[in-house]
Scaffold this motif. Structure first.
Motif, mmCIF file in Angstrom:
data_model
loop_
_atom_site.group_PDB
_atom_site.id
_atom_site.type_symbol
_atom_site.label_atom_id
_atom_site.label_comp_id
_atom_site.label_asym_id
_atom_site.label_seq_id
_atom_site.Cartn_x
_atom_site.Cartn_y
_atom_site.Cartn_z
ATOM 1 N N GLU A 53 5.401 4.609 7.917
ATOM 2 C CA GLU A 53 4.000 4.453 7.838
ATOM 3 C C GLU A 53 3.802 3.448 7.113
ATOM 4 O O GLU A 53 3.175 2.315 7.246
ATOM 5 C CB GLU A 53 3.106 5.462 7.798
ATOM 6 N N GLU A 54 4.361 3.435 5.492
ATOM 7 C CA GLU A 54 4.180 2.304 4.855
ATOM 8 C C GLU A 54 4.728 1.103 5.026
ATOM 9 O O GLU A 54 4.347 -0.148 4.799
ATOM 10 C CB GLU A 54 4.756 2.928 3.313
ATOM 11 N N ALA B 280 0.818 -1.291 0.104
ATOM 12 C CA ALA B 280 -0.045 -0.062 -0.133
ATOM 13 C C ALA B 280 1.137 1.297 0.007
ATOM 14 O O ALA B 280 1.880 1.268 0.667
ATOM 15 C CB ALA B 280 -0.815 -0.039 1.090
ATOM 16 N N ARG B 281 0.811 2.053 -0.852
ATOM 17 C CA ARG B 281 1.428 3.283 -0.975
ATOM 18 C C ARG B 281 0.776 4.645 -1.048
ATOM 19 O O ARG B 281 -0.530 4.626 -1.578
ATOM 20 C CB ARG B 281 2.411 3.393 -2.505
ATOM 21 N N LYS B 282 1.209 5.547 -0.408
ATOM 22 C CA LYS B 282 0.332 6.743 -0.188
ATOM 23 C C LYS B 282 0.301 7.628 -1.428
ATOM 24 O O LYS B 282 -0.839 8.294 -1.722
ATOM 25 C CB LYS B 282 1.155 7.823 0.714
ATOM 26 N N ALA B 283 1.099 7.353 -2.411
ATOM 27 C CA ALA B 283 0.964 8.064 -3.783
ATOM 28 C C ALA B 283 -0.233 7.490 -4.600
ATOM 29 O O ALA B 283 -0.481 8.281 -5.366
ATOM 30 C CB ALA B 283 2.408 7.533 -4.723
ATOM 31 N N TYR B 284 -0.667 6.369 -4.183
ATOM 32 C CA TYR B 284 -1.966 6.008 -4.860
ATOM 33 C C TYR B 284 -3.105 6.941 -4.562
ATOM 34 O O TYR B 284 -3.994 7.335 -5.645
ATOM 35 C CB TYR B 284 -2.336 4.764 -4.188
ATOM 36 N N ALA B 285 -3.174 7.604 -3.452
ATOM 37 C CA ALA B 285 -4.188 8.694 -3.500
ATOM 38 C C ALA B 285 -3.902 9.961 -4.174
ATOM 39 O O ALA B 285 -4.939 10.557 -4.706
ATOM 40 C CB ALA B 285 -4.420 9.099 -1.871
ATOM 41 N N ALA B 286 -2.574 10.195 -4.373
ATOM 42 C CA ALA B 286 -2.154 11.304 -5.201
ATOM 43 C C ALA B 286 -2.803 11.025 -6.615
ATOM 44 O O ALA B 286 -3.088 11.858 -7.516
ATOM 45 C CB ALA B 286 -0.931 11.582 -5.022
ATOM 46 N N MET B 287 -2.477 9.604 -7.149
ATOM 47 C CA MET B 287 -2.763 9.245 -8.432
ATOM 48 C C MET B 287 -4.195 9.500 -8.749
ATOM 49 O O MET B 287 -4.798 9.904 -9.677
ATOM 50 C CB MET B 287 -2.230 7.841 -8.686
ATOM 51 N N LEU B 288 -5.015 9.188 -7.823
ATOM 52 C CA LEU B 288 -6.568 9.228 -7.860
ATOM 53 C C LEU B 288 -7.102 10.674 -8.036
ATOM 54 O O LEU B 288 -7.783 11.036 -8.950
ATOM 55 C CB LEU B 288 -7.100 8.532 -6.580
ATOM 56 N N ASP B 289 -6.310 11.598 -7.309
ATOM 57 C CA ASP B 289 -6.470 13.112 -7.503
ATOM 58 C C ASP B 289 -6.088 13.678 -8.784
ATOM 59 O O ASP B 289 -6.960 14.392 -9.282
ATOM 60 C CB ASP B 289 -5.771 13.822 -6.355
ATOM 61 N N TRP B 290 -5.034 12.993 -9.223
ATOM 62 C CA TRP B 290 -5.078 13.542 -10.664
ATOM 63 C C TRP B 290 -5.859 12.782 -11.493
ATOM 64 O O TRP B 290 -6.322 13.646 -12.549
ATOM 65 C CB TRP B 290 -3.482 12.870 -10.982
#
Length: 458
Positions: free
Chosen positions: A159-160, A8-18
């Motif tokens: 955290e990851e 699980a990576r926090k960057a996934y949420a940033a990609m969803l926002d994009w």
């Protein structure tokens, strides 16, 4: 050695926002050092978020890559290019519900230059991934598209890592205690610190974490083998891509552990060559930063909001992108590491310079949280009160937060006290990062190292 373990990576949420807000006007460029998990992250994203996708790996099989390159070179327009790609990969793209991915796009700069026209064409979303994307040789013959939304991917943060270890409850508790400004309590603090020490040894490179989890009765040995492979890869990349100054880049990269082992942690070029000057080595430091295999901190000569405008570029610190890699590099590099040394760091019973690993871990956490790295260093031989060293300066709203890192003896911080006395009007919260539990005393927050990533949240 590569693993199919998905983290699980926090960057996934940033990609969803994009995808939800920017994808109609910008392609997404996911940039990061080699082996930080770009491909795995992007693959999981397009598999879960799109009806169909075309995944082009420019580092893949030569025959397939050559066919894709011919499609770019011979197509009469964007519509024709899309049609050819659909036939090559036997994938039907659906307007507004499909994505094209250019993996390792730096290997074929023409594809990156084409992003402008693909975005203008619309209909689909576009994601690029790349390592060494900012290196001069990979962009000098193309017009870099302005229709790119950049996102940087780093090794797993703490955290990851906790998520990967099945310790998400600890992650949530650490955040809650930081928010409430209270200690975890003796037993829980020791558990959190133990997990952080494991994080420092294994590191956050997905390949190393996967190897540790799959290592059965020899997890540290499996992790070390993975990290040595990554270090060999980075050394090879320097020789291949740092054209014209590979020897300088390699010398700096290999000297990171010895530079950080000194009290002040500042990089001394005289250790490479007594006649070396920063103007001759500046491009080498920039190469390491652009390749994202090192985090460079510069001396900010004035602790105000214009940190980036008040730099002494001749004075810098050079941190490894990952503390686990630094540990391997310091204790054996690409050769076999004595696992007794790793266990000594893991269980805090080895008399080594632990401060270098603590400080590198703090730098890594700040960068992953989005902070640029600055420190403050001033020497005055005539007046000791004007001599000050502060490990890190980070912005906090309109204020600056000074951070001192102490692996031991954290109650003594004379330099920080002088700095606070002189610049108190510019300063926000003041932190001493250490191995003890959370405490506030005398205007200083004593922060356990496993809370470093929380600083950006306040």
């Amino acid at each position: 050695m590569r693993s199919d373990v998905v983290f699980a990576r926090k960057a996934y949420a940033a990609m969803l926002d994009w995808k939800n807000n920017l994808a109609d006007k910008y392609a997404l460029l996911v940039e990061g050092a080699r082996r930080v998990g770009k491909t795995c992250l992007v693959r999981r994203f397009v598999e879960q978020e799109y009806d169909s996708f075309i995944y082009i790996d420019f580092s893949g099989a030569a025959r397939e890559v050559d066919a894709v390159k011919r499609a770019f070179q011979e197509s009469s327009g964007i519509s024709n290019l899309i049609e050819r790609l659909e036939l090559l990969f036997m994938v039907k793209l659906v307007p507004d519900r499909s994505c094209l991915v250019f993996d390792e796009v730096q290997r074929f700069p023409m594809a990156r230059e084409c992003i402008k026209h693909l975005v203008e064409y619309g209909r689909y979303h576009y994601i690029e991934t790349g390592s060494l994307v900012g290196i001069r040789e990979n962009v000098e013959d193309i017009v870099i598209p302005s229709e790119e939304h950049g996102m940087k991917l780093y090794p797993l943060d703490f955290e990851e890592f906790l998520d990967a270890m099945g310790a998400s409850m600890m992650k949530d508790h650490i955040q809650a205690c930081f928010h409430d400004r209270k200690a975890l309590g003796a037993g829980v603090h020791e558990k959190a610190l133990d997990l952080f020490r494991l994080y420092m040894v294994v590191g956050g490179m997905p390949q190393s974490v996967s190897a540790y989890l799959e290592g059965r009765d020899r997890p540290l040995e499996a992790s070390e083998a993975a990290k040595r492979e990554i270090l060999r890869l980075y050394d090879q990349d320097i020789g291949k891509y740092a054209k014209g100054y590979a020897s300088k880049v390699r010398a700096i990269f290999r000297m990171i552990p010895s530079a950080l082992s000194r009290h002040e942690k500042k990089f001394r070029l005289s250790d490479i060559d007594k006649n070396a000057r920063m103007r001759r080595y500046e491009n080498a430091f920039l190469w390491l930063a652009d390749a994202m295999v090192a985090n460079i901190a510069y001396n900010a000569t004035a602790p105000d909001l214009g940190l980036g405008m008040n730099l002494d570029n001749t004075t810098c610190k050079c941190y490894s992108l990952d503390t686990g890699l630094l540990l391997t590099q310091a204790m054996g590099g690409t050769s076999k590491t004595d696992l007794r040394l790793l266990r000594g760091v893991r269980y805090d019973n080895l008399g080594i310079n632990e401060g270098m690993f603590f400080e590198n871990a703090v730098a890594q956490a700040l960068v992953a949280a989005g902070s640029d790295l600055f420190f403050f260093s001033r020497r005055d031989q005539k007046c000791v009160e004007n001599t000050m060293e502060v490990d890190f300066l980070v912005r906090n709203g309109i204020k600056i937060c000074p951070i001192e890192v102490k692996s031991a003896g954290y109650r003594t911080h004379a330099s920080m006290d002088r700095f606070v006395g002189k610049y108190h009007r510019n300063l926000g919260p003041k932190y001493v990062i250490c191995s003890d539990d959370y405490e506030e005393q005398g205007g200083i927050t004593y922060l356990p190292i496993y809370m470093t990533h929380c600083i950006a949240c306040r």
